[in-house]
Enzyme design. Structure first.
Site, PDB file in Angstrom:
ATOM      1  N   SER A 139       3.725   1.838   0.407  1.00  0.00           N
ATOM      2  CA  SER A 139       4.197   0.549  -0.082  1.00  0.00           C
ATOM      3  C   SER A 139       3.763  -0.593   0.830  1.00  0.00           C
ATOM      4  O   SER A 139       2.575  -0.842   0.997  1.00  0.00           O
ATOM      5  CB  SER A 139       5.718   0.592  -0.253  1.00  0.00           C
ATOM      6  OG  SER A 139       6.178  -0.538  -0.944  1.00  0.00           O
ATOM      7  N   ASP A 293       2.430  -6.422  -3.218  1.00  0.00           N
ATOM      8  CA  ASP A 293       2.225  -5.578  -2.043  1.00  0.00           C
ATOM      9  C   ASP A 293       1.113  -4.565  -2.326  1.00  0.00           C
ATOM     10  O   ASP A 293       0.579  -4.514  -3.442  1.00  0.00           O
ATOM     11  CB  ASP A 293       3.536  -4.921  -1.616  1.00  0.00           C
ATOM     12  CG  ASP A 293       4.066  -3.909  -2.612  1.00  0.00           C
ATOM     13  OD1 ASP A 293       3.630  -3.928  -3.773  1.00  0.00           O
ATOM     14  OD2 ASP A 293       4.927  -3.093  -2.238  1.00  0.00           O
ATOM     15  N   ASP A 295       0.715  -1.446  -3.115  1.00  0.00           N
ATOM     16  CA  ASP A 295       0.739  -0.576  -4.297  1.00  0.00           C
ATOM     17  C   ASP A 295       1.214  -1.318  -5.537  1.00  0.00           C
ATOM     18  O   ASP A 295       1.415  -0.714  -6.593  1.00  0.00           O
ATOM     19  CB  ASP A 295       1.575   0.679  -4.053  1.00  0.00           C
ATOM     20  CG  ASP A 295       3.051   0.390  -3.838  1.00  0.00           C
ATOM     21  OD1 ASP A 295       3.370  -0.659  -3.245  1.00  0.00           O
ATOM     22  OD2 ASP A 295       3.894   1.221  -4.240  1.00  0.00           O
ATOM     23  N   ASP A 297       3.919  -2.743  -6.648  1.00  0.00           N
ATOM     24  CA  ASP A 297       5.191  -2.602  -7.353  1.00  0.00           C
ATOM     25  C   ASP A 297       6.155  -3.740  -7.017  1.00  0.00           C
ATOM     26  O   ASP A 297       7.126  -3.962  -7.732  1.00  0.00           O
ATOM     27  CB  ASP A 297       5.842  -1.238  -7.096  1.00  0.00           C
ATOM     28  CG  ASP A 297       6.131  -0.957  -5.632  1.00  0.00           C
ATOM     29  OD1 ASP A 297       5.718  -1.746  -4.759  1.00  0.00           O
ATOM     30  OD2 ASP A 297       6.770   0.081  -5.351  1.00  0.00           O
TER      31      ASP A 297
END
Length: 543
Positions: A139, A293, A295, A297
């Site tokens: 993340s 961010d 990834d 999400d």
């Protein structure tokens, strides 16, 4: 420590070249690498990359995968798994290893052929009718970290009792000899078809309430976007292009880079990550700066106020989305929203005024997804957590930076149609419901004794060794005998301000959530600063 170290040295599953590296470790390196085991937690594993029992590496990833394979084969017929990975160093290698281990154990896999977002992985699980999903990502953590998250067949992160059963399988593995890899050209290995991405992009558009607003006003909305060196740029550009938004990208940060060169801590919550974006926004005279961010999400934003850019925190973004949905969608008695226990009570107040339920769950969008699955017969509208995670009523059962971006831009189009600014829109919410203001503080305690320091602080609050002078009620979530049972404390003061404390589940820190509600913005700022000073004094932090 020495037992773990020696066990690795004597494990036939560890390669000879890696054993040579182990033999050359200093005592300090041994302590850092073998002080504990990297535990498979409630959604997977996450940690610093490197050789050792408490780090992310091909062995700990492999062990997690064998445990998952054993669980799937025991509980499902003909299981299949879709696997995605982000731009972090080693992510693609870990993903391929996971696929080939699963293939060896007779499980069909779909591996994305390029960097892919976490929300797209969530969507792909259901789209491909898979039993499970894996995404290799850490993340918004710094470059030294990586992680391995497991998803259930509904596209949400695993929850009880499934997580406990998988953890049991992982913990039953005593060595790495079970790490077996099928050849890449085996009959169970598939590349995820392109139609998955195409369908995912279309699915995000279902979060739009009024497409006519975008068709009419998108060309007048100026946007600056950054993916913080992560996966978001591809999908974000496709959506921005489709609706003809007037946008530019932060070129330096829209390059895939696992070292996160211009954003070493690639979290959209951190103001410093907007510095390059502000430069590009001023060149474009942008109305908004949007960051996702690595990834993709989570989403963060700054918006223009009097020719300067002001950051908007996760609670206020959630309140903006909730307010817009409640004002512009058909609401029924079956409609509901979900928020985490640490998120702003403003959304609960909005829902109460509309006569609908706002459920509270523990932190983590997996808990929002699980509650949504429990209430499948009701009308889910929206769910969020204050750390920039937002879930709309589409077939993505996790937080999603792309549907969040589109919803933000729809609100800007709405403001344009009413000839008001986003700042006006926010002010109207506060005038109606009161001036809510929140902030999250984090106190990091790394090192071998970090966990003890965190536990000591929590115990001191719990036992009133540390206490507050203002009259208050205190709720200890360890005493909850339901789904809200967790290590957290909440103080609600007589003036409606509140403080909540909990240890982070993924990092060595205590998170302290502060919130106030006042009759004016000035009062809310002053009262929040007063709370902040009290907490900083307790944790011995200089203002």
């Amino acid at each position: 420590m020495n037992d773990r170290y020696n066990k690795w040295l004597n494990d036939n599953g560890i390669s000879e070249s890696d054993k040579e590296i182990l033999k050359n470790m200093t005592d300090k390196e041994k302590e850092e690498s073998f002080s504990s085991d990297l535990e498979f937690g409630t959604a997977g594993i996450r940690g610093l990359m490197g050789l050792g029992s408490n780090k992310m590496n091909k062995y700990t990833v492999g062990k997690a995968t064998v445990g998952l394979a054993n669980y799937l084969n025991k509980h499902h017929d003909n299981p299949s798994v879709v696997i995605a990975y982000d731009t972090r160093n080693n992510s693609s290698d870990y993903a391929l290893d996971a696929a080939l281990i699963l293939n060896y154990y007779g499980i069909k896999t779909y591996l994305f052929k390029e960097y892919t977002s976490t929300p797209e992985l969530s969507f792909a699980v259901k789209y491909l009718n898979c039993t499970s999903g894996i995404v290799i990502t850490s993340s918004h953590n710094p470059k030294e970290y990586n992680g391995y998250k497991v998803y259930n067949n509904k596209g949400g992160q695993i929850v009880p009792p499934e997580d406990d059963l998988i953890i049991k399988e992982v913990n039953s593995l005593d060595n790495f000899e079970s790490l077996k890899y099928a050849p890449k050209n085996n009959e169970l290995f598939y590349i995820t078809p392109d139609e998955v991405h195409e369908s995912f992009v279309k699915e995000n558009e279902r979060a739009i309430i009024n497409k006519e607003l975008l068709d009419k006003y998108a060309k007048d909305i100026k946007v600056t976007y950054s993916s913080l060196h992560g996966v978001g740029i591809k999908t974000a550009k496709e959506l921005l292009d489709k609706y003809k938004f007037n946008y530019n990208i932060v070129k330096e940060q829209c390059i895939y880079d696992g070292n996160f060169t211009t954003a070493p801590e690639p979290n959209p919550e951190y103001e410093k990550n907007y510095e390059l974006g502000i430069k590009y926004a001023k060149e474009n005279d942008s109305d908004i700066i949007i960051l996702t961010d690595p990834d993709a999400d989570r989403v963060g934003a700054m918006y223009k106020v009097n020719n300067e850019y002001k950051q908007i925190n996760g609670n206020l973004i959630g309140a903006l989305f909730a307010n817009y949905i409640l004002e512009n969608k058909n609401i029924t008695n079956n409609s509901y929203m979900i928020k985490s226990i640490v998120s702003t009570p403003l959304v609960s107040k909005m829902c109460k005024e509309k006569g609908i339920k706002c459920y509270e769950v523990l932190t983590g969008c997996k808990n929002i997804a699980n509650k949504r699955n429990e209430l499948i017969d009701k009308d889910y509208l929206f769910g969020f957590e204050e750390s920039l995670g937002y879930m709309f009523n589409i077939n993505v059962n996790d937080k999603n930076g792309f549907s969040s971006m589109l919803s933000f831009l729809e609100i800007l189009c709405y403001c344009k149609s009413k000839d008001i600014t986003l700042n006006d829109y926010i002010e109207n919410i506060f005038k109606k419901y009161g001036y809510y203001k929140e902030e999250t503080l984090s106190f990091v305690y790394s090192g071998l004794d970090g966990k003890d320091v965190i536990n000591n602080y929590m115990n001191s609050f719990r036992n009133d060794t540390i206490k507050f002078d203002k009259k208050h009620t205190k709720k200890d979530y360890l005493k909850e005998e339901n789904e809200l049972h967790t290590n957290a404390l909440k103080y609600v003061f007589e003036d409606n301000s509140w403080i909540m404390l909990r240890p982070s589940g993924t990092e060595p820190k205590i998170k302290v959530y502060l919130g106030v509600k006042c009759d004016s913005e000035v009062s809310s700022i002053n009262e929040l600063n007063e709370l902040k000073s009290q907490i900083n004094e307790i944790f011995k932090v200089e203002n």
